[in-house]
Design a protein around this motif. Sequence first.
Motif, PDB file in Angstrom:
ATOM      1  N   ASP A 139       0.826  -1.209   0.000  1.00  0.00           N
ATOM      2  CA  ASP A 139       0.000   0.000   0.000  1.00  0.00           C
ATOM      3  C   ASP A 139       0.860   1.258   0.000  1.00  0.00           C
ATOM      4  OD1 ASP A 139      -2.440  -1.316  -0.086  1.00  0.00           O
ATOM      5  OD2 ASP A 139      -2.675  -1.341   2.092  1.00  0.00           O
ATOM      6  N   ALA A 140       1.916   1.265   0.812  1.00  0.00           N
ATOM      7  CA  ALA A 140       2.811   2.425   0.865  1.00  0.00           C
ATOM      8  C   ALA A 140       3.522   2.613  -0.473  1.00  0.00           C
ATOM      9  CB  ALA A 140       3.825   2.256   1.991  1.00  0.00           C
ATOM     10  N   GLN A 141       3.960   1.513  -1.076  1.00  0.00           N
ATOM     11  CA  GLN A 141       4.624   1.602  -2.377  1.00  0.00           C
ATOM     12  C   GLN A 141       3.672   2.164  -3.427  1.00  0.00           C
ATOM     13  OE1 GLN A 141       6.800  -2.029  -3.527  1.00  0.00           O
ATOM     14  NE2 GLN A 141       6.747  -2.579  -1.356  1.00  0.00           N
ATOM     15  N   LYS A 142       2.436   1.688  -3.419  1.00  0.00           N
ATOM     16  CA  LYS A 142       1.446   2.156  -4.389  1.00  0.00           C
ATOM     17  C   LYS A 142       1.161   3.643  -4.198  1.00  0.00           C
ATOM     18  CE  LYS A 142      -3.133   1.189  -6.194  1.00  0.00           C
ATOM     19  NZ  LYS A 142      -4.313   0.357  -6.154  1.00  0.00           N
ATOM     20  N   GLN A 143       1.016   4.073  -2.949  1.00  0.00           N
ATOM     21  CA  GLN A 143       0.770   5.496  -2.684  1.00  0.00           C
ATOM     22  C   GLN A 143       1.930   6.360  -3.158  1.00  0.00           C
ATOM     23  OE1 GLN A 143      -0.069   5.697   1.509  1.00  0.00           O
ATOM     24  NE2 GLN A 143      -2.149   4.925   1.264  1.00  0.00           N
ATOM     25  N   ARG A 144       3.148   5.905  -2.913  1.00  0.00           N
ATOM     26  CA  ARG A 144       4.324   6.682  -3.322  1.00  0.00           C
ATOM     27  C   ARG A 144       4.437   6.784  -4.836  1.00  0.00           C
ATOM     28  NH1 ARG A 144       9.618   5.475   0.095  1.00  0.00           N
ATOM     29  NH2 ARG A 144      10.207   7.387  -0.976  1.00  0.00           N
ATOM     30  N   ILE A 145       4.203   5.681  -5.541  1.00  0.00           N
ATOM     31  CA  ILE A 145       4.320   5.732  -7.000  1.00  0.00           C
ATOM     32  C   ILE A 145       3.186   6.543  -7.608  1.00  0.00           C
ATOM     33  CG2 ILE A 145       3.107   3.575  -7.590  1.00  0.00           C
ATOM     34  CD1 ILE A 145       6.303   4.945  -9.259  1.00  0.00           C
ATOM     35  N   GLU A 146       1.996   6.475  -7.024  1.00  0.00           N
ATOM     36  CA  GLU A 146       0.883   7.291  -7.520  1.00  0.00           C
ATOM     37  C   GLU A 146       1.174   8.775  -7.328  1.00  0.00           C
ATOM     38  OE1 GLU A 146      -2.493   5.647  -5.459  1.00  0.00           O
ATOM     39  OE2 GLU A 146      -2.792   4.090  -6.978  1.00  0.00           O
TER      40      GLU A 146
ATOM     41  N   ILE B  60      -0.644   6.071 -15.000  1.00  0.00           N
ATOM     42  CA  ILE B  60      -0.391   4.661 -14.695  1.00  0.00           C
ATOM     43  C   ILE B  60      -1.481   3.876 -15.403  1.00  0.00           C
ATOM     44  CG2 ILE B  60      -0.270   2.900 -12.889  1.00  0.00           C
ATOM     45  CD1 ILE B  60       0.680   5.141 -10.991  1.00  0.00           C
ATOM     46  N   ILE B  61      -1.078   3.079 -16.382  1.00  0.00           N
ATOM     47  CA  ILE B  61      -2.077   2.393 -17.204  1.00  0.00           C
ATOM     48  C   ILE B  61      -2.309   0.947 -16.794  1.00  0.00           C
ATOM     49  CG2 ILE B  61      -1.766   3.897 -19.195  1.00  0.00           C
ATOM     50  CD1 ILE B  61      -0.035   1.628 -20.418  1.00  0.00           C
TER      51      ILE B  61
ATOM     52  N   VAL C 262       6.031  -6.309 -21.242  1.00  0.00           N
ATOM     53  CA  VAL C 262       7.108  -5.482 -21.776  1.00  0.00           C
ATOM     54  C   VAL C 262       7.726  -6.130 -23.021  1.00  0.00           C
ATOM     55  CG1 VAL C 262       9.393  -4.537 -21.288  1.00  0.00           C
ATOM     56  CG2 VAL C 262       7.603  -4.403 -19.560  1.00  0.00           C
ATOM     57  N   MET C 263       7.993  -7.423 -22.955  1.00  0.00           N
ATOM     58  CA  MET C 263       8.621  -8.122 -24.070  1.00  0.00           C
ATOM     59  C   MET C 263       7.710  -8.163 -25.312  1.00  0.00           C
ATOM     60  SD  MET C 263      11.601  -8.831 -22.982  1.00  0.00           S
ATOM     61  CE  MET C 263      12.296 -10.111 -23.977  1.00  0.00           C
ATOM     62  N   ALA C 264       6.400  -8.083 -25.098  1.00  0.00           N
ATOM     63  CA  ALA C 264       5.459  -8.082 -26.227  1.00  0.00           C
ATOM     64  C   ALA C 264       5.426  -6.733 -26.932  1.00  0.00           C
ATOM     65  CB  ALA C 264       4.065  -8.459 -25.723  1.00  0.00           C
ATOM     66  N   GLY C 265       6.187  -5.778 -26.413  1.00  0.00           N
ATOM     67  CA  GLY C 265       6.266  -4.471 -27.055  1.00  0.00           C
ATOM     68  C   GLY C 265       5.126  -3.541 -26.701  1.00  0.00           C
ATOM     69  N   GLU C 266       4.486  -3.822 -25.573  1.00  0.00           N
ATOM     70  CA  GLU C 266       3.405  -2.940 -25.145  1.00  0.00           C
ATOM     71  C   GLU C 266       3.966  -1.545 -24.879  1.00  0.00           C
ATOM     72  OE1 GLU C 266       0.305  -3.700 -25.274  1.00  0.00           O
ATOM     73  OE2 GLU C 266       0.533  -5.845 -25.556  1.00  0.00           O
ATOM     74  N   ASP C 267       3.089  -0.558 -24.846  1.00  0.00           N
ATOM     75  CA  ASP C 267       3.477   0.841 -24.666  1.00  0.00           C
ATOM     76  C   ASP C 267       3.944   1.073 -23.224  1.00  0.00           C
ATOM     77  OD1 ASP C 267       3.870   3.514 -25.155  1.00  0.00           O
ATOM     78  OD2 ASP C 267       1.768   4.045 -24.869  1.00  0.00           O
ATOM     79  N   VAL C 268       5.256   0.980 -23.018  1.00  0.00           N
ATOM     80  CA  VAL C 268       5.834   1.130 -21.691  1.00  0.00           C
ATOM     81  C   VAL C 268       6.971   2.134 -21.765  1.00  0.00           C
ATOM     82  CG1 VAL C 268       7.044  -0.049 -19.817  1.00  0.00           C
ATOM     83  CG2 VAL C 268       5.281  -1.256 -21.112  1.00  0.00           C
ATOM     84  N   ASP C 269       6.959   3.084 -20.868  1.00  0.00           N
ATOM     85  CA  ASP C 269       8.064   4.048 -20.764  1.00  0.00           C
ATOM     86  C   ASP C 269       8.754   3.859 -19.443  1.00  0.00           C
ATOM     87  OD1 ASP C 269       7.505   5.274 -23.208  1.00  0.00           O
ATOM     88  OD2 ASP C 269       6.169   6.719 -22.296  1.00  0.00           O
TER      89      ASP C 269
END
Length: 60
Positions: free
Chosen positions: A9-16, A26-27, A53-60
Amino acid sequence: MQIEGFSLDAQKQRIESYAKSLDIDIIREFSDEGKSGKSIEGREEFQRMLEYVMAGEDVD
């Protein structure tokens, strides 16, 4: 056991908060709750993330 301040939960809050401050969307989220981060073995969501990621999805 999660270290205090680094729970999922803390990690999610920080990244958000971080994403919001930089106007980043965040998609998709991948979360292996209750799994150790020491190994990728048994971490199904981590494996899905790598495949995404390996499938080439839109990731930055």
